[in-house]
Design an enzyme around this catalytic site. Structure first.
Site, PDB file in Angstrom:
ATOM      1  CD  GLU A 146      -2.026  -2.248   1.340  1.00 27.54           C
ATOM      2  OE1 GLU A 146      -0.945  -2.612   1.851  1.00 27.54           O
ATOM      3  OE2 GLU A 146      -2.945  -3.032   1.068  1.00 27.54           O
TER       4      GLU A 146
ATOM      5  CG  HIS B 274      -9.745  -6.421   8.484  1.00 27.62           C
ATOM      6  ND1 HIS B 274      -8.830  -7.018   9.311  1.00 27.62           N
ATOM      7  CD2 HIS B 274      -9.274  -6.601   7.230  1.00 27.62           C
ATOM      8  CE1 HIS B 274      -7.857  -7.547   8.584  1.00 27.62           C
ATOM      9  NE2 HIS B 274      -8.100  -7.303   7.319  1.00 27.62           N
TER      10      HIS B 274
END
Lengths: 352, 465
Positions: free
Chosen positions: B199, B268
């Site tokens: 990322e 998450h």
């Protein structure tokens, strides 16, 4: 689960890639000599950077330049040699916050650079960027980046844009031995090699990441080998010899332009001053610095060759020096007298 | 005892799926590990394997049936030695055989799957206000948020060759949440680019490409992973325009699902709305409806600034009417009055709207007429629309899934205090997620999120009812 596959750069040549993954650690014993024009150009460019940086240091001391100010003195041969290997205004350049030399050699106006250092309205960023943040689309210079290592991913992206546009431009992505330990550097190496992006990673190893020497910060101190696990070729270069830098730059740039992917150059250099103006540099001895200055100074090396070959006389060199000093003095004067940005600038350029 | 095969849940948010293919027919012997069917979930096509040995006695759901609820009986297996025809006519096996989720399951299992509307698309009992950006007489087509996002990207990619999509699993896998489905086939691998799991690196790379003038759309598989990349988003993408005195900017979209999905735990399940909305130099868009998702994503791709486009996994499968307008682009920075009302202003955005709409409908039945504002964009924030509404209602409740401290609601409350203090007849109340990391247990997760009851209670409190 789908199998991941290289999406870009499908025309990779694995055989060639494997062969060139071998890293040359040894420096070539000799380098090609410069022509008279090249020597004179290099001399003048390096001198301009040095005098400019000396002046910046002086102006910092006078309180005209604020914040952080990272001087490039000692490292001049790196950017000059590399610039001689690229097409100015076409190939991109991106670097860290130690960026004044990169801008000057790219042909950016010393007045505009100095005025940015003093935070004035005619600075490249209208006084809103400062020493670490200047850009020139015209010269394809993309900063001037303050976060150690961030420019490596950005530069890889500039190279990605070249590939996307299917042109043959190359991006020089400069970073230091300190940044070389950041994680995103290796994320970038991976993608650059995977997609065969035209990026030369120029590691300016000046031996100290701020105050931490390479041996205290790095498990692998041979930075030219940092791409080995990705198969990126790399080599060490004597960064005090502008000819060696240019020769290595030529080779690396040609490699990238030919579509073979990234290339790593570890350029061994030395910064004479502290990390920034506020750094007393207690982490190294005065003798170490003095020895470098006396025996390896990049400008003195060219100067000696010019005189030895009879390509310039002492008088000629004095004349150059005077010309360069005038440019720098004018820049300093301009940057001192230029007004601060209009207060309305506070609220401009936040979003387009 | 015949064995029931139930429609399995194959993703955290799956409520139903399509039984796309049977790979075994009645009378076939199966053993553990045999693939017996293919099921298309909201995200992917998955194979269903037999767990038990026996003979397929009966296939209860025909191939190609859509909207088969999780836990519906789809087949019956007769165990070795059992009478296959008897097993085929057997009534559903004891409920004990169903999964722990059985609490909800039996009802779904017994009702014919196709007649039950998906929970998500349950009709809202309020009159939705017309969007002034959409001309009268426009025809609408029911579209999922997922399709709307894909359509927006495809249209913009057709329009501008500098637009490309980059992210994990966006190409060959067709998107981890199927948002990029079909894009690789149309635009090819030069423009739909699978990245490594990296990322920080690809956010920086894409920002570099944007500085060079391209228009990347970066998909984060979820915004939770964008925390790895937040330095590039903020320091490189958001600030360069200012630092360069307006010379150089990054026209880039960072998009992906944000906030809690379902039962995926603390790392998450985080709403980053207020994080990004804090940053000058960014635009932050959080659509609720499919129409807004489409019109605003198209606007985001064309915008010359970095745009954070926060989607929501749970909303992906929701259907809304999307106007059939060629090149439907909505303005970034304009809130939408979802329902006109006079008693209290309810302000929400993104998935918060699912609680707000239900609460507003419930309150209408009790005689409280709410005005519901969908912010749609968090930066620049259309505070004027909120202020105008509060001038009329004198009351405000905000609804969001994010944490309470420094939330969007906190900011709105402070703005209202500064700019509409004299119009307020009650303190501004905010309904938010609870101030805890997201727990995994189903009951605790439910408690950690806002709910309709809390919104109803807050509205009643500010209306002194």
């Amino acid at each position: 689960m789908a199998v991941a596959k290289a999406k870009v750069g499908s025309k990779s040549a694995p055989a060639a890639g494997r062969k060139t993954a071998a890293v040359k650690s040894a420096r070539p014993a000799t380098v090609d000599n410069f022509s008279k024009e090249q020597e004179l150009f290099a001399y003048r460019e390096m001198l301009l950077i040095r005098r400019f940086e000396e002046k910046a240091g002086q102006m910092y001391g006078m309180g005209l330049i604020g914040g952080f100010c990272h001087l490039y003195i000692g490292q001049e041969a790196v950017v000059v040699g590399m610039q001689m290997a690229i097409r100015t205004g076409e190939d991109q350049t991106i670097t860290s916050y130690r960026d004044h030399g990169h801008m000057l050699v790219a042909g950016m106006d010393p007045n505009g650079v100095m005025a940015e250092l003093t935070g004035r309205r005619s600075g490249y960023s209208h006084g809103k960027g400062g020493s670490m943040h200047m850009f020139s689309i015209e010269k394809q210079f993309f900063g001037g980046n303050g976060i150690v290592g961030a420019q490596v991913s950005l530069g890889t992206g500039l190279a990605f844009a070249n590939r996307y546009r299917k042109n043959d431009q190359v991006c020089l992505t400069y970073f230091g031995d300190g940044a070389a330990n950041q994680g995103q550097v290796y994320e970038s190496f991976n993608m650059a090699q995977l997609w065969k992006l035209p990026v030369v990673y120029v590691i300016e190893n000046n031996r100290y990441a701020m105050g931490t020497s390479v041996s205290r910060s790095s498990a692998q101190t041979d930075f030219s080998r940092r791409g080995v696990s990705f198969g990126i070729p790399g080599e060490k270069v004597d960064g005090m010899d502008v000819r060696a830098v240019k020769a290595a730059g030529d080779k690396a740039v040609a490699w990238c332009r030919a579509g073979k992917g990234p290339y790593i150059l570890e350029i061994e250099t030395y910064r004479y001053r502290g990390h920034s103006m506020s750094d007393p540099a207690k982490y190294r001895s005065k003798d170490e610095v003095q020895k470098m200055r006396n025996e390896h100074d990049p400008i003195e090396q060219v100067r000696a060759r010019l005189l030895e070959k009879g390509w310039a006389t002492e008088d000629d060199l004095k004349k150059f020096d005077a010309e360069v000093r005038e440019i720098v003095n004018n820049a300093a004067e301009f940057a001192t007298n230029d007004p601060e940005p209009d207060v309305s600038e506070l609220w401009t350029d936040i979003v387009k | 005892m015949p064995i029931d095969i139930l429609m399995p849940a194959l993703s955290p948010t799956m409520e139903e799926g399509t039984l796309s293919k049977w790979l075994k027919k009645e009378g076939d012997k199966v053993k553990s590990g045999d693939v017996i069917a293919e099921i298309e979930t909201d995200k992917a096509t998955m194979e269903v394997e037999a767990v038990d040995e026996g003979t397929i006695a009966k296939l209860l759901v025909a191939e190609g049936t859509e909207n088969v609820k999780v836990n519906t009986r789809i087949a019956v297996i007769a165990a070795d030695g059992e009478d296959v025809s008897a097993a085929a006519s057997e009534k559903p096996a004891a409920q004990a055989a169903a999964a722990p989720a059985a609490a909800k399951a039996p009802a779904a299992a017994e009702a014919p799957a196709s007649t039950q509307a998906p929970v998500a698309a349950a009709p809202i009992a309020i009159q939705v206000a017309a969007d002034p950006a959409i001309p009268e007489g426009t025809t609408f087509v029911s579209t999922t948020v997922r399709e709307a996002l894909r359509d927006a990207m495809a249209e913009e990619m057709r329009r501008d060759p500098d637009v490309f999509v980059m992210g994990e699993e966006v190409a060959e896998y067709q998107g981890a949440y199927k948002i990029t489905q079909g894009l690789l086939q149309e635009f090819g691998e030069d423009r739909i680019i699978d990245t490594p799991i990296t990322e920080h690196g690809f956010a920086g790379l894409a920002t570099g490409a944007a500085l060079a003038g391209l228009r990347p759309i970066v998909e984060f598989m979820t915004f939770n992973f964008a925390m790895q990349a937040i330095d590039q988003i903020i320091n490189s993408a958001a600030k360069t325009l200012y630092m360069s005195g307006g010379q150089l900017g990054a026209p880039i979209v960072f998009r992906g699902p944000n906030g809690a999905a379902a039962r995926v735990g603390a790392q998450h399940s985080q709403d980053f709305s207020s994080w990004y909305s804090h940053i000058p130099g960014l635009k932050v868009v959080v659509p609720y409806t499919a129409a807004d998702a489409k019109g605003l994503l198209k606007a985001a791709i064309r915008d010359p600034n970095p745009v954070i486009f926060l989607e929501n996994e749970i909303l992906y499968g929701h259907s809304f009417d999307v106007p059939q307008i060629e090149d439907f682009v909505l303005p970034i920075g304009k809130a939408r009055i979802h329902k006109v009302g006079k008693d209290v202003t309810v302000v929400s955005f993104g998935i918060g709207m699912t609680y707000a709409t239900k609460a507003v409908a419930e309150l209408a039945e009790q005689g409280i007429d709410c005005e519901l504002i969908d912010l749609r964009t968090l930066r620049p924030l259309d505070i004027d629309t909120v202020i105008e509404s509060v001038k009329k209602t004198g009351r405000c409740v905000t609804v969001e899934e994010g944490w309470p401290q420094n939330s969007i609601g906190s900011h709105i409350a402070s703005e209202l205090m500064e700019k509409a203090f004299d119009f307020l007849d009650a303190p501004v109340l905010k309904v938010t997620g609870k101030d805890v990391p997201m727990p995994y247990a189903a009951n605790l997760e439910k408690l950690a999120l806002p709910n309709v009851g809390e919104v109803v209670a807050a509205v009643k409190a500010v209306t002194y009812r």
